[in-house]
Motif scaffolding. Structure first.
Motif, PDB file in Angstrom:
ATOM      1  N   ILE A   1      -1.754   2.359 -11.760  1.00 11.94           N
ATOM      2  CA  ILE A   1      -1.220   3.578 -12.379  1.00 11.94           C
ATOM      3  C   ILE A   1      -1.165   4.702 -11.359  1.00 11.94           C
ATOM      4  CG2 ILE A   1      -1.619   5.288 -14.204  1.00 11.94           C
ATOM      5  CD1 ILE A   1      -3.051   2.929 -15.737  1.00 11.94           C
ATOM      6  N   THR A   2      -2.132   4.718 -10.452  1.00 16.40           N
ATOM      7  CA  THR A   2      -2.150   5.692  -9.363  1.00 16.40           C
ATOM      8  C   THR A   2      -1.258   5.234  -8.219  1.00 16.40           C
ATOM      9  OG1 THR A   2      -4.386   6.406  -9.953  1.00 16.40           O
ATOM     10  CG2 THR A   2      -3.641   6.882  -7.716  1.00 16.40           C
ATOM     11  N   HIS A   3      -1.322   3.961  -7.879  1.00 17.73           N
ATOM     12  CA  HIS A   3      -0.497   3.390  -6.807  1.00 17.73           C
ATOM     13  C   HIS A   3       0.974   3.777  -6.997  1.00 17.73           C
ATOM     14  CE1 HIS A   3       0.186  -0.380  -4.118  1.00 17.73           C
ATOM     15  NE2 HIS A   3       1.242   0.408  -4.043  1.00 17.73           N
ATOM     16  N   GLY A   4       1.474   3.557  -8.211  1.00 18.19           N
ATOM     17  CA  GLY A   4       2.788   4.088  -8.563  1.00 18.19           C
ATOM     18  C   GLY A   4       3.991   3.320  -8.068  1.00 18.19           C
TER      19      GLY A   4
ATOM     20  N   ARG B   1       0.850  -1.192   0.000  1.00 18.65           N
ATOM     21  CA  ARG B   1       0.000   0.000   0.000  1.00 18.65           C
ATOM     22  C   ARG B   1       0.884   1.240   0.000  1.00 18.65           C
ATOM     23  NH1 ARG B   1      -5.479   0.195   3.655  1.00 18.65           N
ATOM     24  NH2 ARG B   1      -6.717  -1.254   2.393  1.00 18.65           N
ATOM     25  N   PRO B   2       0.463   2.288  -0.695  1.00 15.72           N
ATOM     26  CA  PRO B   2       1.240   3.535  -0.648  1.00 15.72           C
ATOM     27  C   PRO B   2       1.348   4.040   0.788  1.00 15.72           C
ATOM     28  CG  PRO B   2      -0.443   3.621  -2.373  1.00 15.72           C
ATOM     29  CD  PRO B   2      -0.724   2.394  -1.563  1.00 15.72           C
ATOM     30  N   GLU B   3       2.466   4.671   1.108  1.00 18.38           N
ATOM     31  CA  GLU B   3       2.647   5.219   2.456  1.00 18.38           C
ATOM     32  C   GLU B   3       1.596   6.274   2.773  1.00 18.38           C
ATOM     33  OE1 GLU B   3       6.591   6.611   3.023  1.00 18.38           O
ATOM     34  OE2 GLU B   3       7.532   4.653   2.686  1.00 18.38           O
TER      35      GLU B   3
ATOM     36  N   ASP C   1       2.998  11.249  -6.190  1.00 18.41           N
ATOM     37  CA  ASP C   1       4.202  11.789  -5.556  1.00 18.41           C
ATOM     38  C   ASP C   1       4.722  13.000  -6.320  1.00 18.41           C
ATOM     39  OD1 ASP C   1       4.060   9.853  -3.637  1.00 18.41           O
ATOM     40  OD2 ASP C   1       5.798   8.695  -4.337  1.00 18.41           O
ATOM     41  N   LEU C   2       4.618  12.966  -7.639  1.00 13.56           N
ATOM     42  CA  LEU C   2       5.047  14.097  -8.458  1.00 13.56           C
ATOM     43  C   LEU C   2       4.234  15.343  -8.108  1.00 13.56           C
ATOM     44  CD1 LEU C   2       6.653  15.354 -10.779  1.00 13.56           C
ATOM     45  CD2 LEU C   2       4.989  14.349 -12.368  1.00 13.56           C
TER      46      LEU C   2
ATOM     47  N   GLY D   1      -4.603   4.522  -4.646  1.00 12.11           N
ATOM     48  CA  GLY D   1      -4.426   3.552  -5.716  1.00 12.11           C
ATOM     49  C   GLY D   1      -4.112   2.178  -5.159  1.00 12.11           C
ATOM     50  N   ARG D   2      -4.545   1.153  -5.849  1.00  9.78           N
ATOM     51  CA  ARG D   2      -4.178  -0.215  -5.471  1.00  9.78           C
ATOM     52  C   ARG D   2      -3.954  -1.029  -6.727  1.00  9.78           C
ATOM     53  NH1 ARG D   2      -7.639  -4.706  -2.045  1.00  9.78           N
ATOM     54  NH2 ARG D   2      -8.973  -4.570  -3.894  1.00  9.78           N
TER      55      ARG D   2
END
Length: 287
Positions: free
Chosen positions: A52-55, A28-30, A63-64, A80-81
């Motif tokens: 694509i969102t999870h990254g 999972r994203p931080e 993050d960008l 995102g997942r």
């Protein structure tokens, strides 16, 4: 003694495989939506989507955005997942709603399309638990799920909402994956018109970019699964950038037909940026 050495040698690639698999399926994203992380003096922006969102299988546009606007009173959450469809996103929508965001972007549908392309792709989504055995994704189910997502966000939050068209799926725009993604994206565009929501033409911008910079691709869309595995291994084991991997595969935007290099991430972030400007400054707190 030899069998111990052989066992140890065999355990290394097996361990690496399961580590990479966990990186793709269970990470999972931080900055995944969590009310404990919400800052009182920030306006909340939530980007909803799939990998694509999870990254973490390609360049991270969330993050960008967070880096670009670090000086603004905005807090970015990444909802995102990897491997999500509209079907499974509905199961996670409470995570977003509990934050009561000020602004939401939605970029979902690539896996909905991918799951309709073949039986073996459908089986893969079932094997990893993203689709229940009795569920078969279709364009009609995508529409119903997408409408339900937007209905809940509108009813249960006061967020401004922007919907993004589907990114390109590989760089052969005549492939059936892209033809279906065209139809799914037309639905999203019409939904924005009907509901008075902001439309983010991600697909249109990516197609225009590929028109300006024709691809020298070495692989077709059917190589997506193998390229994803190799790309993730190259990135996390050998430190190759997504841009390097993309270039080596002869593509302009996507290293594995589904996930994007820094150019693709900048296209998405660039389209979200004007929408961010619609956030109204928070009123000053009285002393």
């Amino acid at each position: 003694m030899w069998y111990v050495i052989v066992g140890l040698l065999l355990s290394i690639p097996v361990g690496v495989y399961f580590w990479l698999r966990s990186k793709v399926l269970h990470h999972r994203p931080e900055n995944y939506p969590n009310t404990a992380l919400k800052l009182a003096d920030k306006q909340v922006v939530v980007c909803i989507g799939d990998s694509i969102t999870h990254g973490n299988t390609g360049a991270n546009y969330v993050d960008l955005l967070a880096t670009t606007f670090a000086d603004r009173p905005w807090q970015f959450f990444n909802a995102g997942r990897n491997a999500d469809l509209t079907y499974t996103l509905l199961d996670r929508l409470d995570d977003v709603i509990q934050l009561q965001p000020d602004l939401v972007t939605v970029l979902i549908g690539t896996n909905d399309v991918n799951a309709t392309l073949s039986q073996w792709r459908l089986k893969e989504y079932r094997d990893i638990g993203r689709i229940d055995p009795g569920v078969t994704p279709s364009f009609e189910s995508f529409q119903a799920n997408y409408r339900q997502i937007i209905s809940r966000l509108r009813a249960e939050t006061k967020a401004r909402i922007a919907l993004a068209s589907l990114p390109v799926m590989g760089e052969d725009l005549t492939h059936e994956a892209n033809l279906r993604a065209d139809s799914y994206s037309l639905f999203i565009k019409q939904l924005c018109i009907d509901e008075g929501l902001t439309y983010l033409p991600v697909r249109e911008e990516m197609k225009a970019y590929l028109g300006d910079f024709p691809t020298k691709r070495r692989y077709g869309y059917e190589a997506a699964r193998r390229l994803l595995t190799v790309s993730v291994a190259r990135h996390y084991l050998f430190g190759h950038s997504w841009d390097q991997i993309c270039a080596a595969n002869g593509n302009q935007l996507t290293q594995d037909m589904l996930h994007f290099n820094s150019i693709g991430a900048r296209i998405i972030a660039g389209l979200i940026t004007p929408f961010l400007q619609t956030l109204q400054p928070q009123p000053a707190t009285a002393l």
